[in-house]
Every structure is written in structure tokens, then in C-alpha cells.
Motif scaffolding. Structure first.
Motif, PDB file in Angstrom:
ATOM      1  N   PHE A 133      -3.161  -3.999  -2.571  1.00  0.00           N
ATOM      2  CA  PHE A 133      -4.199  -4.091  -1.728  1.00  0.00           C
ATOM      3  C   PHE A 133      -3.775  -3.043  -0.415  1.00  0.00           C
ATOM      4  O   PHE A 133      -4.916  -2.274  -0.270  1.00  0.00           O
ATOM      5  CB  PHE A 133      -4.147  -5.406  -1.091  1.00  0.00           C
ATOM      6  N   HIS A 134      -2.895  -3.282   0.059  1.00  0.00           N
ATOM      7  CA  HIS A 134      -2.690  -2.154   1.404  1.00  0.00           C
ATOM      8  C   HIS A 134      -2.480  -0.955   1.154  1.00  0.00           C
ATOM      9  O   HIS A 134      -2.855   0.049   1.672  1.00  0.00           O
ATOM     10  CB  HIS A 134      -1.476  -2.729   2.226  1.00  0.00           C
ATOM     11  N   LEU A 135      -1.867  -0.444  -0.194  1.00  0.00           N
ATOM     12  CA  LEU A 135      -1.926   0.904  -0.595  1.00  0.00           C
ATOM     13  C   LEU A 135      -3.348   1.431  -0.854  1.00  0.00           C
ATOM     14  O   LEU A 135      -3.507   2.679  -0.579  1.00  0.00           O
ATOM     15  CB  LEU A 135      -0.951   1.112  -1.830  1.00  0.00           C
ATOM     16  N   GLY A 136      -3.974   0.426  -1.787  1.00  0.00           N
ATOM     17  CA  GLY A 136      -5.500   1.196  -1.857  1.00  0.00           C
ATOM     18  C   GLY A 136      -6.186   1.126  -0.798  1.00  0.00           C
ATOM     19  O   GLY A 136      -7.268   2.057  -0.732  1.00  0.00           O
ATOM     20  N   LEU A 137      -6.256   0.240   0.468  1.00  0.00           N
ATOM     21  CA  LEU A 137      -6.999   0.398   1.699  1.00  0.00           C
ATOM     22  C   LEU A 137      -6.444   1.768   2.313  1.00  0.00           C
ATOM     23  O   LEU A 137      -7.302   2.523   2.708  1.00  0.00           O
ATOM     24  CB  LEU A 137      -6.534  -0.799   2.444  1.00  0.00           C
ATOM     25  N   PHE A 138      -5.117   2.199   2.209  1.00  0.00           N
ATOM     26  CA  PHE A 138      -4.598   3.405   2.935  1.00  0.00           C
ATOM     27  C   PHE A 138      -5.128   4.489   2.189  1.00  0.00           C
ATOM     28  O   PHE A 138      -5.541   5.509   2.983  1.00  0.00           O
ATOM     29  CB  PHE A 138      -3.116   3.329   2.853  1.00  0.00           C
ATOM     30  N   GLY A 139      -4.938   4.367   0.927  1.00  0.00           N
ATOM     31  CA  GLY A 139      -5.622   5.796   0.147  1.00  0.00           C
ATOM     32  C   GLY A 139      -6.976   5.889   0.275  1.00  0.00           C
ATOM     33  O   GLY A 139      -7.679   6.884   0.239  1.00  0.00           O
ATOM     34  N   LEU A 140      -7.817   4.627   0.440  1.00  0.00           N
ATOM     35  CA  LEU A 140      -9.356   4.952   0.676  1.00  0.00           C
ATOM     36  C   LEU A 140      -9.440   5.577   2.055  1.00  0.00           C
ATOM     37  O   LEU A 140     -10.422   6.431   2.160  1.00  0.00           O
ATOM     38  CB  LEU A 140      -9.731   3.558   0.706  1.00  0.00           C
ATOM     39  N   THR A 146       2.946 -11.759  -8.869  1.00  0.00           N
ATOM     40  CA  THR A 146       1.352 -11.693  -8.152  1.00  0.00           C
ATOM     41  C   THR A 146       1.135 -11.591  -7.054  1.00  0.00           C
ATOM     42  O   THR A 146       0.578 -10.566  -6.336  1.00  0.00           O
ATOM     43  CB  THR A 146       0.551 -13.178  -8.770  1.00  0.00           C
ATOM     44  N   ILE A 147       1.391 -12.397  -5.814  1.00  0.00           N
ATOM     45  CA  ILE A 147       1.138 -12.199  -4.530  1.00  0.00           C
ATOM     46  C   ILE A 147       1.985 -10.982  -3.933  1.00  0.00           C
ATOM     47  O   ILE A 147       1.495 -10.193  -3.121  1.00  0.00           O
ATOM     48  CB  ILE A 147       1.452 -13.742  -3.999  1.00  0.00           C
ATOM     49  N   LEU A 148       3.215 -10.893  -3.992  1.00  0.00           N
ATOM     50  CA  LEU A 148       3.941  -9.842  -3.560  1.00  0.00           C
ATOM     51  C   LEU A 148       3.368  -8.368  -4.008  1.00  0.00           C
ATOM     52  O   LEU A 148       3.109  -7.543  -3.343  1.00  0.00           O
ATOM     53  CB  LEU A 148       5.186  -9.817  -3.814  1.00  0.00           C
ATOM     54  N   PRO A 149       3.407  -8.244  -5.505  1.00  0.00           N
ATOM     55  CA  PRO A 149       2.784  -6.762  -5.753  1.00  0.00           C
ATOM     56  C   PRO A 149       1.274  -6.671  -5.388  1.00  0.00           C
ATOM     57  O   PRO A 149       0.915  -5.525  -4.997  1.00  0.00           O
ATOM     58  CB  PRO A 149       2.597  -6.968  -7.357  1.00  0.00           C
ATOM     59  N   TRP A 150       0.463  -7.810  -5.452  1.00  0.00           N
ATOM     60  CA  TRP A 150      -0.933  -7.660  -4.862  1.00  0.00           C
ATOM     61  C   TRP A 150      -1.004  -7.113  -3.576  1.00  0.00           C
ATOM     62  O   TRP A 150      -1.886  -6.619  -3.005  1.00  0.00           O
ATOM     63  CB  TRP A 150      -1.909  -8.716  -5.277  1.00  0.00           C
ATOM     64  N   SER A 151      -0.221  -7.748  -2.691  1.00  0.00           N
ATOM     65  CA  SER A 151      -0.074  -7.453  -1.287  1.00  0.00           C
ATOM     66  C   SER A 151       0.155  -6.098  -1.258  1.00  0.00           C
ATOM     67  O   SER A 151      -0.284  -5.324  -0.166  1.00  0.00           O
ATOM     68  CB  SER A 151       0.974  -8.369  -0.606  1.00  0.00           C
ATOM     69  N   ILE A 152       1.199  -5.366  -1.895  1.00  0.00           N
ATOM     70  CA  ILE A 152       1.420  -3.964  -1.685  1.00  0.00           C
ATOM     71  C   ILE A 152       0.266  -3.205  -2.278  1.00  0.00           C
ATOM     72  O   ILE A 152      -0.262  -2.151  -1.737  1.00  0.00           O
ATOM     73  CB  ILE A 152       2.600  -3.867  -2.721  1.00  0.00           C
ATOM     74  N   MET A 172      -0.242   9.788  -8.898  1.00  0.00           N
ATOM     75  CA  MET A 172      -0.219   8.807  -7.804  1.00  0.00           C
ATOM     76  C   MET A 172      -1.265   7.858  -7.867  1.00  0.00           C
ATOM     77  O   MET A 172      -1.071   6.426  -8.118  1.00  0.00           O
ATOM     78  CB  MET A 172      -0.190   9.380  -6.511  1.00  0.00           C
ATOM     79  N   ILE A 173      -2.584   8.068  -7.672  1.00  0.00           N
ATOM     80  CA  ILE A 173      -3.771   7.246  -7.813  1.00  0.00           C
ATOM     81  C   ILE A 173      -3.818   6.541  -9.239  1.00  0.00           C
ATOM     82  O   ILE A 173      -4.042   5.338  -9.226  1.00  0.00           O
ATOM     83  CB  ILE A 173      -5.120   8.180  -7.467  1.00  0.00           C
ATOM     84  N   ALA A 174      -3.446   7.396 -10.210  1.00  0.00           N
ATOM     85  CA  ALA A 174      -3.645   6.937 -11.606  1.00  0.00           C
ATOM     86  C   ALA A 174      -2.739   5.849 -11.972  1.00  0.00           C
ATOM     87  O   ALA A 174      -2.920   4.754 -12.240  1.00  0.00           O
ATOM     88  CB  ALA A 174      -3.648   8.059 -12.714  1.00  0.00           C
ATOM     89  N   ALA A 175      -1.426   6.139 -11.518  1.00  0.00           N
ATOM     90  CA  ALA A 175      -0.385   5.118 -11.626  1.00  0.00           C
ATOM     91  C   ALA A 175      -0.607   3.964 -10.663  1.00  0.00           C
ATOM     92  O   ALA A 175      -0.441   2.447 -11.173  1.00  0.00           O
ATOM     93  CB  ALA A 175       0.973   5.587 -10.924  1.00  0.00           C
ATOM     94  N   LEU A 176      -1.197   3.974  -9.683  1.00  0.00           N
ATOM     95  CA  LEU A 176      -1.447   2.773  -8.725  1.00  0.00           C
ATOM     96  C   LEU A 176      -2.686   1.935  -9.444  1.00  0.00           C
ATOM     97  O   LEU A 176      -2.515   0.819  -9.546  1.00  0.00           O
ATOM     98  CB  LEU A 176      -1.820   3.352  -7.179  1.00  0.00           C
ATOM     99  N   ALA A 177      -3.593   2.367  -9.844  1.00  0.00           N
ATOM    100  CA  ALA A 177      -4.702   1.979 -10.615  1.00  0.00           C
ATOM    101  C   ALA A 177      -4.215   1.125 -11.931  1.00  0.00           C
ATOM    102  O   ALA A 177      -4.973   0.061 -12.185  1.00  0.00           O
ATOM    103  CB  ALA A 177      -5.784   2.954 -11.147  1.00  0.00           C
ATOM    104  N   ALA A 178      -3.508   1.742 -12.583  1.00  0.00           N
ATOM    105  CA  ALA A 178      -2.974   1.251 -13.843  1.00  0.00           C
ATOM    106  C   ALA A 178      -2.072  -0.243 -13.572  1.00  0.00           C
ATOM    107  O   ALA A 178      -2.027  -1.263 -14.208  1.00  0.00           O
ATOM    108  CB  ALA A 178      -2.099   2.192 -14.733  1.00  0.00           C
ATOM    109  N   THR A 179      -1.047   0.000 -12.688  1.00  0.00           N
ATOM    110  CA  THR A 179      -0.446  -1.163 -11.961  1.00  0.00           C
ATOM    111  C   THR A 179      -1.308  -2.259 -11.551  1.00  0.00           C
ATOM    112  O   THR A 179      -1.039  -3.366 -11.767  1.00  0.00           O
ATOM    113  CB  THR A 179       0.708  -0.667 -10.977  1.00  0.00           C
ATOM    114  N   ALA A 180      -2.348  -1.713 -10.641  1.00  0.00           N
ATOM    115  CA  ALA A 180      -3.242  -2.794 -10.196  1.00  0.00           C
ATOM    116  C   ALA A 180      -3.920  -3.725 -11.381  1.00  0.00           C
ATOM    117  O   ALA A 180      -4.055  -4.741 -11.288  1.00  0.00           O
ATOM    118  CB  ALA A 180      -3.988  -2.140  -9.275  1.00  0.00           C
ATOM    119  N   LEU A 181      -4.474  -2.879 -12.334  1.00  0.00           N
ATOM    120  CA  LEU A 181      -5.033  -3.399 -13.655  1.00  0.00           C
ATOM    121  C   LEU A 181      -4.032  -4.463 -14.304  1.00  0.00           C
ATOM    122  O   LEU A 181      -4.643  -5.357 -14.713  1.00  0.00           O
ATOM    123  CB  LEU A 181      -5.428  -2.376 -14.567  1.00  0.00           C
TER     124      LEU A 181
END
Length: 605
Positions: free
Chosen positions: A333-340, A325-331, A1-10
Motif C-alpha cells: 500500500f505504501h510503496l504503491g502510494l509512494f510510487g504514484l 496478508t496484513i504485513l505485506p499489504w501494508s508494504i 520494479m513496478i511489474a514485480a510490485l504489481a505481481a506481488t500485490a495481485l
């Protein structure tokens, strides 16, 4: 989950960075080619846009208004200084004194197009289309070359920088340029919220807009938008759509018609910023919704084989920005904050010591705040008021202010899914008084004429038509009254030679020097008493048999769907300013006077 999230963010971050920096460096190149620098407009004033105006085009300024009494006065006053312009205030059934304020500060330079319900308040695009039909009639009456006529859209609070016309008009000497959009500054930038809006417009946004000049796909805005009339005619009878962002829609339409969309780094337009978070959110939501709905035109762009690959790529990237850009980044950003918060150890699993922790923090900071330092530097160089550390502080507020953008883009998506297309006008802020109203003589008449397809009606009292002797062409009569104060129509001497003084003035509306004067004199003869203007009592009804219409600044008995064009002629301050048979017409008689369609210079300018 974390790896997929990181790859998409990149992937999302890389796409955004690549597009942003490509436009940024292209913008710097545009500025260099135009002989400008980041500091070119630092300390610019926004008072007299006509300094050094070359007089090669006639410009029609269209100002849509809905309850704009707080700002319209200073705007029309600033646009009253040109010998080659006509200002049309489009009143969209205002409830305040917008019309009276426009007349008081713009004087006889202002024509007011009144739109009445139910046709009024149906969007900015409809109001502009209504006014454009009036412009087309005025251009035909004046015999102006369509290719040498510009239509400029201004907000009621818009102010052009000093010398803006001298910077804009030469770009239209390229016959392929169809429209030009100026960069935007925020005027009331004393508070944090308005200062941040100025930071957003005046730093990276403006430079990336300059970058689009390289691909001739500059996005058009609703303020400081210059368009060639012939280009608008190619775009259709109603070039502005009913979209919430009719300006972006027009940009795509003109690009599809092979017109170049350009900008200049030597001029700008100033406007008010909103001073409340809620108002800013509503404004940005409308912008996002219109921008996102523009994606429906992507198949049209991709299917045009004659559109260059560069223009297709840039238009597609810009239109898709909210979606990819904006819609995916908003997701993310908040997923990363939640995961942190929930699973912090997994985020820091790469940390094996202080060195790896430091490296991780540096990478995170560069990815999150990479453009911050560049944006701060650009804003510092372009703004005369801030120190670099202040600009850097505003730049670091981007993640916080992005929360407004995230909320606005998701709210816009919800409105799209629910089919809601209504819009809420941004309220203006009362500004300090910028000058005394223009004196308008007490007996100045109000003229209402049939002007536009939406039922705008031009009516005159039957007694006036009887005094004229001939029923004049309505718009020719309006053109005569729109003449600057103290100037006279082009005269024809008894020997057939035109007045030499007028012959020496540049004339952007003429088709050619070799054409006969009759080609430019399409207006009827006007008697002496009509030229001076007779007193028409305000708030009286027409004679029996005519349309019932109340004269005055506010017409509340006008027939449904009417949107009368009203104009107040300028004051005749002295006998020297009045028509004189001996010094103006030679031996001619009043009945031989004629109104011409040429652009008559303002006396003394």
C-alpha cells in the motif's frame, strides 16, 4: 520494479479475497442451517440472557477484573438471574471499589476471588487458571457431572443478549463440542470511532466467524467464551496460557484435542468500545502481537496426522493472516502510494484514452473497495440504527482505519523482536446507572477460604468453627452460602423421601436419576444458627493462634499470595424466608440439616 510490485500485490490480494469470500459464504450457510438470518439479532436487547434457559447445564461465569468499578455492577446484575449459574468475580488486586460494587449489584449470587500481589496482575490467563481451580473444587463438592458443566469467560463490561443461554446450551448437547464463541457488538456506538469498531465486529467479521463453524475451528475471544469443563481439563491444569491472546491459544489447544469449536448466530455478547485512537492502537497492537506469536504452534498443527485437512488448512490460514496478508499489504500500500507520487506516469502508462482510464479506475476501485458494498449491506441488515448510506460511508473508511492496523501490526512485530511481552489493560468508560444495588443485610459476614493453588486462603473465626461442632469442608460451606436468597437446601424427610418439590426441578449437576441421594449430598451438616448466618464484625483480627486477616471488603493485611474467596449471603427478609423446623424439616432437628451439592433453583423463578 513496478511489474514485480504489481505481481506481488495481485497474489496477496487474490489470497486474501479467496479466504475472505470462502468464509463469508460458509457463514451465510451456517446462519441458514441454524435458522437465522442477517437480521436475526437486529434490535436485540442485552438484559436477560436466561430467558428460556433449558437448565441442562450448570454454568460458572468467570469475570476477570482489574479496576472495573465503572462497569462490573451492571454485568453481575445481569448474570444474577439464573437458577443454574454461579458468578465468580476474579479481582486482580484492584485499586478501586470493584469488589464492593460487585457485591452491591450481584448480592449473594457473586463469589469474589481476590488475587494479591505478587501473584496478581500477571495476565488474564493466570487469573482465569486461578479461578478454574476454584470451579473444579466447587464442582467436586456439588457432585456435578464434568460433561454437564460449562465455564464462561466474560469481560467486566460484557452483556449477553436476551435468551443467549437458550441459544448456546443446545449446541453443547453434541458431546464433541468443546467451546462456543459468541459474536461481539459494541455498546457505546454513538461516536465515529466506536461505531466503526462495531461495524468491524458486527459485519464481515461476525459472518466469517460463522463460516469457521463449518470447519469447527471458530476462534475464541475473551468475552462470551463458553467452554465445557471436561474439555478444559483435557487442555491441562492451566488451559489458559500466558500469551497476550490466551483465548486464541486455547482455541488451538482444544482443536488439537479434537474438540469442536462452534458458534451460534442466534446470540451475541455486547461490550464497550474504546473511545480514543491511542487506546485503540494499544489494544490492537496487543491483539496482533498475541496472534502473530501463535505462529510458533504451526509445526504442532502441521505435524498432527489425526487433525483433518480442512481444520489444518483453516487454522493455518487464520494464524498466518497477520504475516501473509496484513504485513505485506501494508508494504504494498505504501510503496504503491509512494510510487504514484514519485513516478506517476509509469502507473498510468496503460492509459491511451478516456476508455482505458475509466476501466483502470473501475478495476482499482473494485480491488480496493470490493468488500465495501457487501460489508455495508451486511451491517445495514444487522443493525437497527443505520441507514444503508450511513453503513456505506463507514465501509469506505476502511482504508483510513487500516492505517491504525498497519501501525499496530508493525509495532507488534517490533515488540516481538525486542522480546517485550507486557500488556496494558484497556480502561473502561463510566456508564449510566442501570439499577439500584442489591440490598445486602448489615450483618452479612465475609468468608475467606483456602481455594486455589496460588495460596488463596479460606479462614473462619475460631468461635464459628466451635459453634458448628464439626469442621466443615470449606467449599461445601461456600456452596451452602452461595444458595440463592429464600431457597433452602434439599431436605430429607423422616420417612427417607426427598422433598417432592425439589425432585421435580431439572438438575444438570446430577449424574443419574438412579443414583442414591448420598452421592449428591457431600456437604456436611450445618446447624440452624450457621444457616441463618451470624454477625461477624468487619475489620477485626482472628483470635490468637490463627492467621492474621482483616475482615471487610478490602483485605490489606492478608498474608502474601492469598486471594481469599469472599461471599455475602443473601438477606432473610421475613420470618417466612428463614429455616422453619415445622414447615421445612418436619420433625427433624437443626443438627439433621444437610447441605446438598445439587443445583438449587432460585425461588419464584
Amino acid at each position: 520494479m513496478i511489474a514485480a510490485l504489481a505481481a506481488t500485490a495481485l497474489v496477496v490480494i487474490c489470497i486474501s479475497f479467496l479466504y475472505l469470500w470462502a468464509l463469508f459464504f460458509a457463514g451465510l450457510r451456517t446462519m441458514k442451517k441454524q435458522g437465522a438470518a442477517l437480521s436475526t439479532l437486529r434490535g436485540a436487547r442485552y438484559e436477560n440472557p436466561f430467558v428460556g434457559e433449558p437448565g441442562t447445564f450448570h454454568t460458572y461465569f468467570l469475570i476477570p477484573c482489574l479496576n472495573e468499578e465503572a462497569v462490573i455492577g451492571a454485568t453481575v446484575r445481569a448474570l444474577a438471574g439464573s437458577r443454574y449459574s454461579t458468578t465468580i468475580v476474579i479481582d486482580d488486586a484492584s485499586d478501586d471499589s470493584t469488589i464492593a460494587t460487585a457485591y452491591a449489584h450481584g448480592g449473594n449470587n457473586v463469589i469474589v476471588l481476590e488475587r494479591q500481589k505478587p501473584d496478581a496482575r500477571r495476565g488474564k490467563g493466570e487469573a482465569l487458571n486461578d479461578a478454574l481451580s476454584l470451579v473444579r473444587q466447587l464442582v467436586a463438592e456439588r457432585g456435578q457431572d464434568l460433561g454437564r458443566v460449562l465455564v464462561t469467560v466474560m469481560d467486566a463490561d460484557g452483556r449477553l443478549s436476551d435468551g443467549a443461554m437458550a441459544a448456546v446450551l443446545p449446541l453443547f448437547d453434541d458431546p464433541e463440542v468443546g467451546a462456543i464463541q459468541l459474536a461481539v457488538r459494541i455498546r457505546n456506538r454513538e461516536r465515529f470511532l466506536t461505531r466503526f469498531q462495531d461495524f468491524h465486529f458486527w459485519s464481515m467479521t461476525s459472518v466469517t466467524q460463522f463460516g469457521r463453524h463449518q470447519s469447527s475451528t471458530v476462534s475464541l475471544g475473551g468475552n462470551g467464551q463458553f467452554s465445557r469443563l471436561s474439555a478444559l481439563n483435557e487442555a491441562g491444569e492451566k488451559p489458559w496460557s500466558e500469551s497476550l491472546t490466551e483465548d486464541l491459544d486455547l482455541a488451538v489447544t482444544l482443536a488439537m484435542k479434537r474438540w469442536k469449536l462452534a458458534t451460534t448466530s442466534n446470540a451475541a455478547v455486547e461490550q464497550q468500545g474504546v473511545e480514543q485512537i491511542r487506546t485503540l492502537f494499544t489494544q490492537r497492537r496487543r491483539w496482533f502481537q498475541g496472534h502473530m506469536m501463535l505462529a510458533k504452534r504451526l509445526p504442532e498443527i502441521w505435524g498432527d496426522a489425526q487433525l483433518s485437512q480442512l481444520r489444518v488448512l483453516e487454522l493455518s490460514a487464520y494464524i498466518l493472516t497477520p504475516w501473509v496478508t496484513i504485513l505485506p499489504w501494508s508494504i504494498l500500500f505504501h510503496l504503491g502510494l509512494f510510487g504514484l507520487i514519485v513516478d506517476g506516469p509509469s502507473f498510468f502508462s496503460f492509459v491511451t484514452g478516456s476508455a482505458t482510464l475509466l476501466i483502470g479506475l473501475v478495476i482499482w476501485y473494485v480491488l480496493a473497495f470490493g468488500p465495501v458494498f457487501v460489508s455495508a449491506f451486511v451491517y445495514w441488515r444487522r443493525d437497527e440504527e443505520n441507514r444503508f448510506r450511513t453503513a456505506l460511508l463507514h465501509a469506505h473508511c476502511f482504508p483510513l482505519m487500516n492505517c491504525i492496523a498497519f501501525a499496530a501490526v508493525w509495532s507488534a512485530l517490533a515488540r516481538i523482536l525486542m522480546g517485550e511481552n507486557g500488556w496494558q489493560k484497556t480502561a473502561r468508560v463510566q456508564e449510566a446507572r442501570t439499577g439500584d444495588p442489591v440490598e445486602v443485610r448489615a450483618d452479612a459476614e465475609v468468608v475467606s477460604m483456602s481455594a486455589t493453588p496460588l495460596g488463596s486462603r479460606i479462614t473462619m473465626h475460631p468461635a464459628r468453627l466451635e459453634r458448628l461442632g464439626h469442621a466443615p469442608a470449606p467449599l461445601a460451606l461456600l456452596a451452602a452460602r452461595a444458595r440463592p436468597p429464600g431457597t433452602q437446601p434439599r431436605e430429607q424427610r423422616p420417612d427417607g423421601d426427598a422433598d417432592e418439590e425439589h425432585d421435580q426441578e431439572p438438575d444438570p449437576g446430577r449424574h443419574g436419576e438412579g443414583e442414591p441421594e448420598e452421592e449428591h449430598a457431600r456437604a456436611p451438616q450445618v446447624r440452624e444458627d450457621e444457616q441463618q448466618g451470624d454477625h461477624e464484625q468487619h475489620d477485626r483480627d482472628d483470635a490468637p493462634g490463627g492467621e492474621t486477616l482483616r475482615f471487610g471488603f478490602r483485605s490489606r493485611r492478608a498474608r502474601r499470595c492469598s486471594s481469599g474467596v469472599r461471599h455475602l449471603p443473601g438477606p432473610l427478609s421475613s420470618a417466612a424466608d428463614r429455616p422453619n423446623a415445622e414447615n421445612a424439616r418436619g420433625s427433624g432437628t437443626p443438627s439433621n440439616r444437610r447441605v446438598t451439592s445439587r443445583v438449587t433453583p432460585r425461588s419464584g423463578s
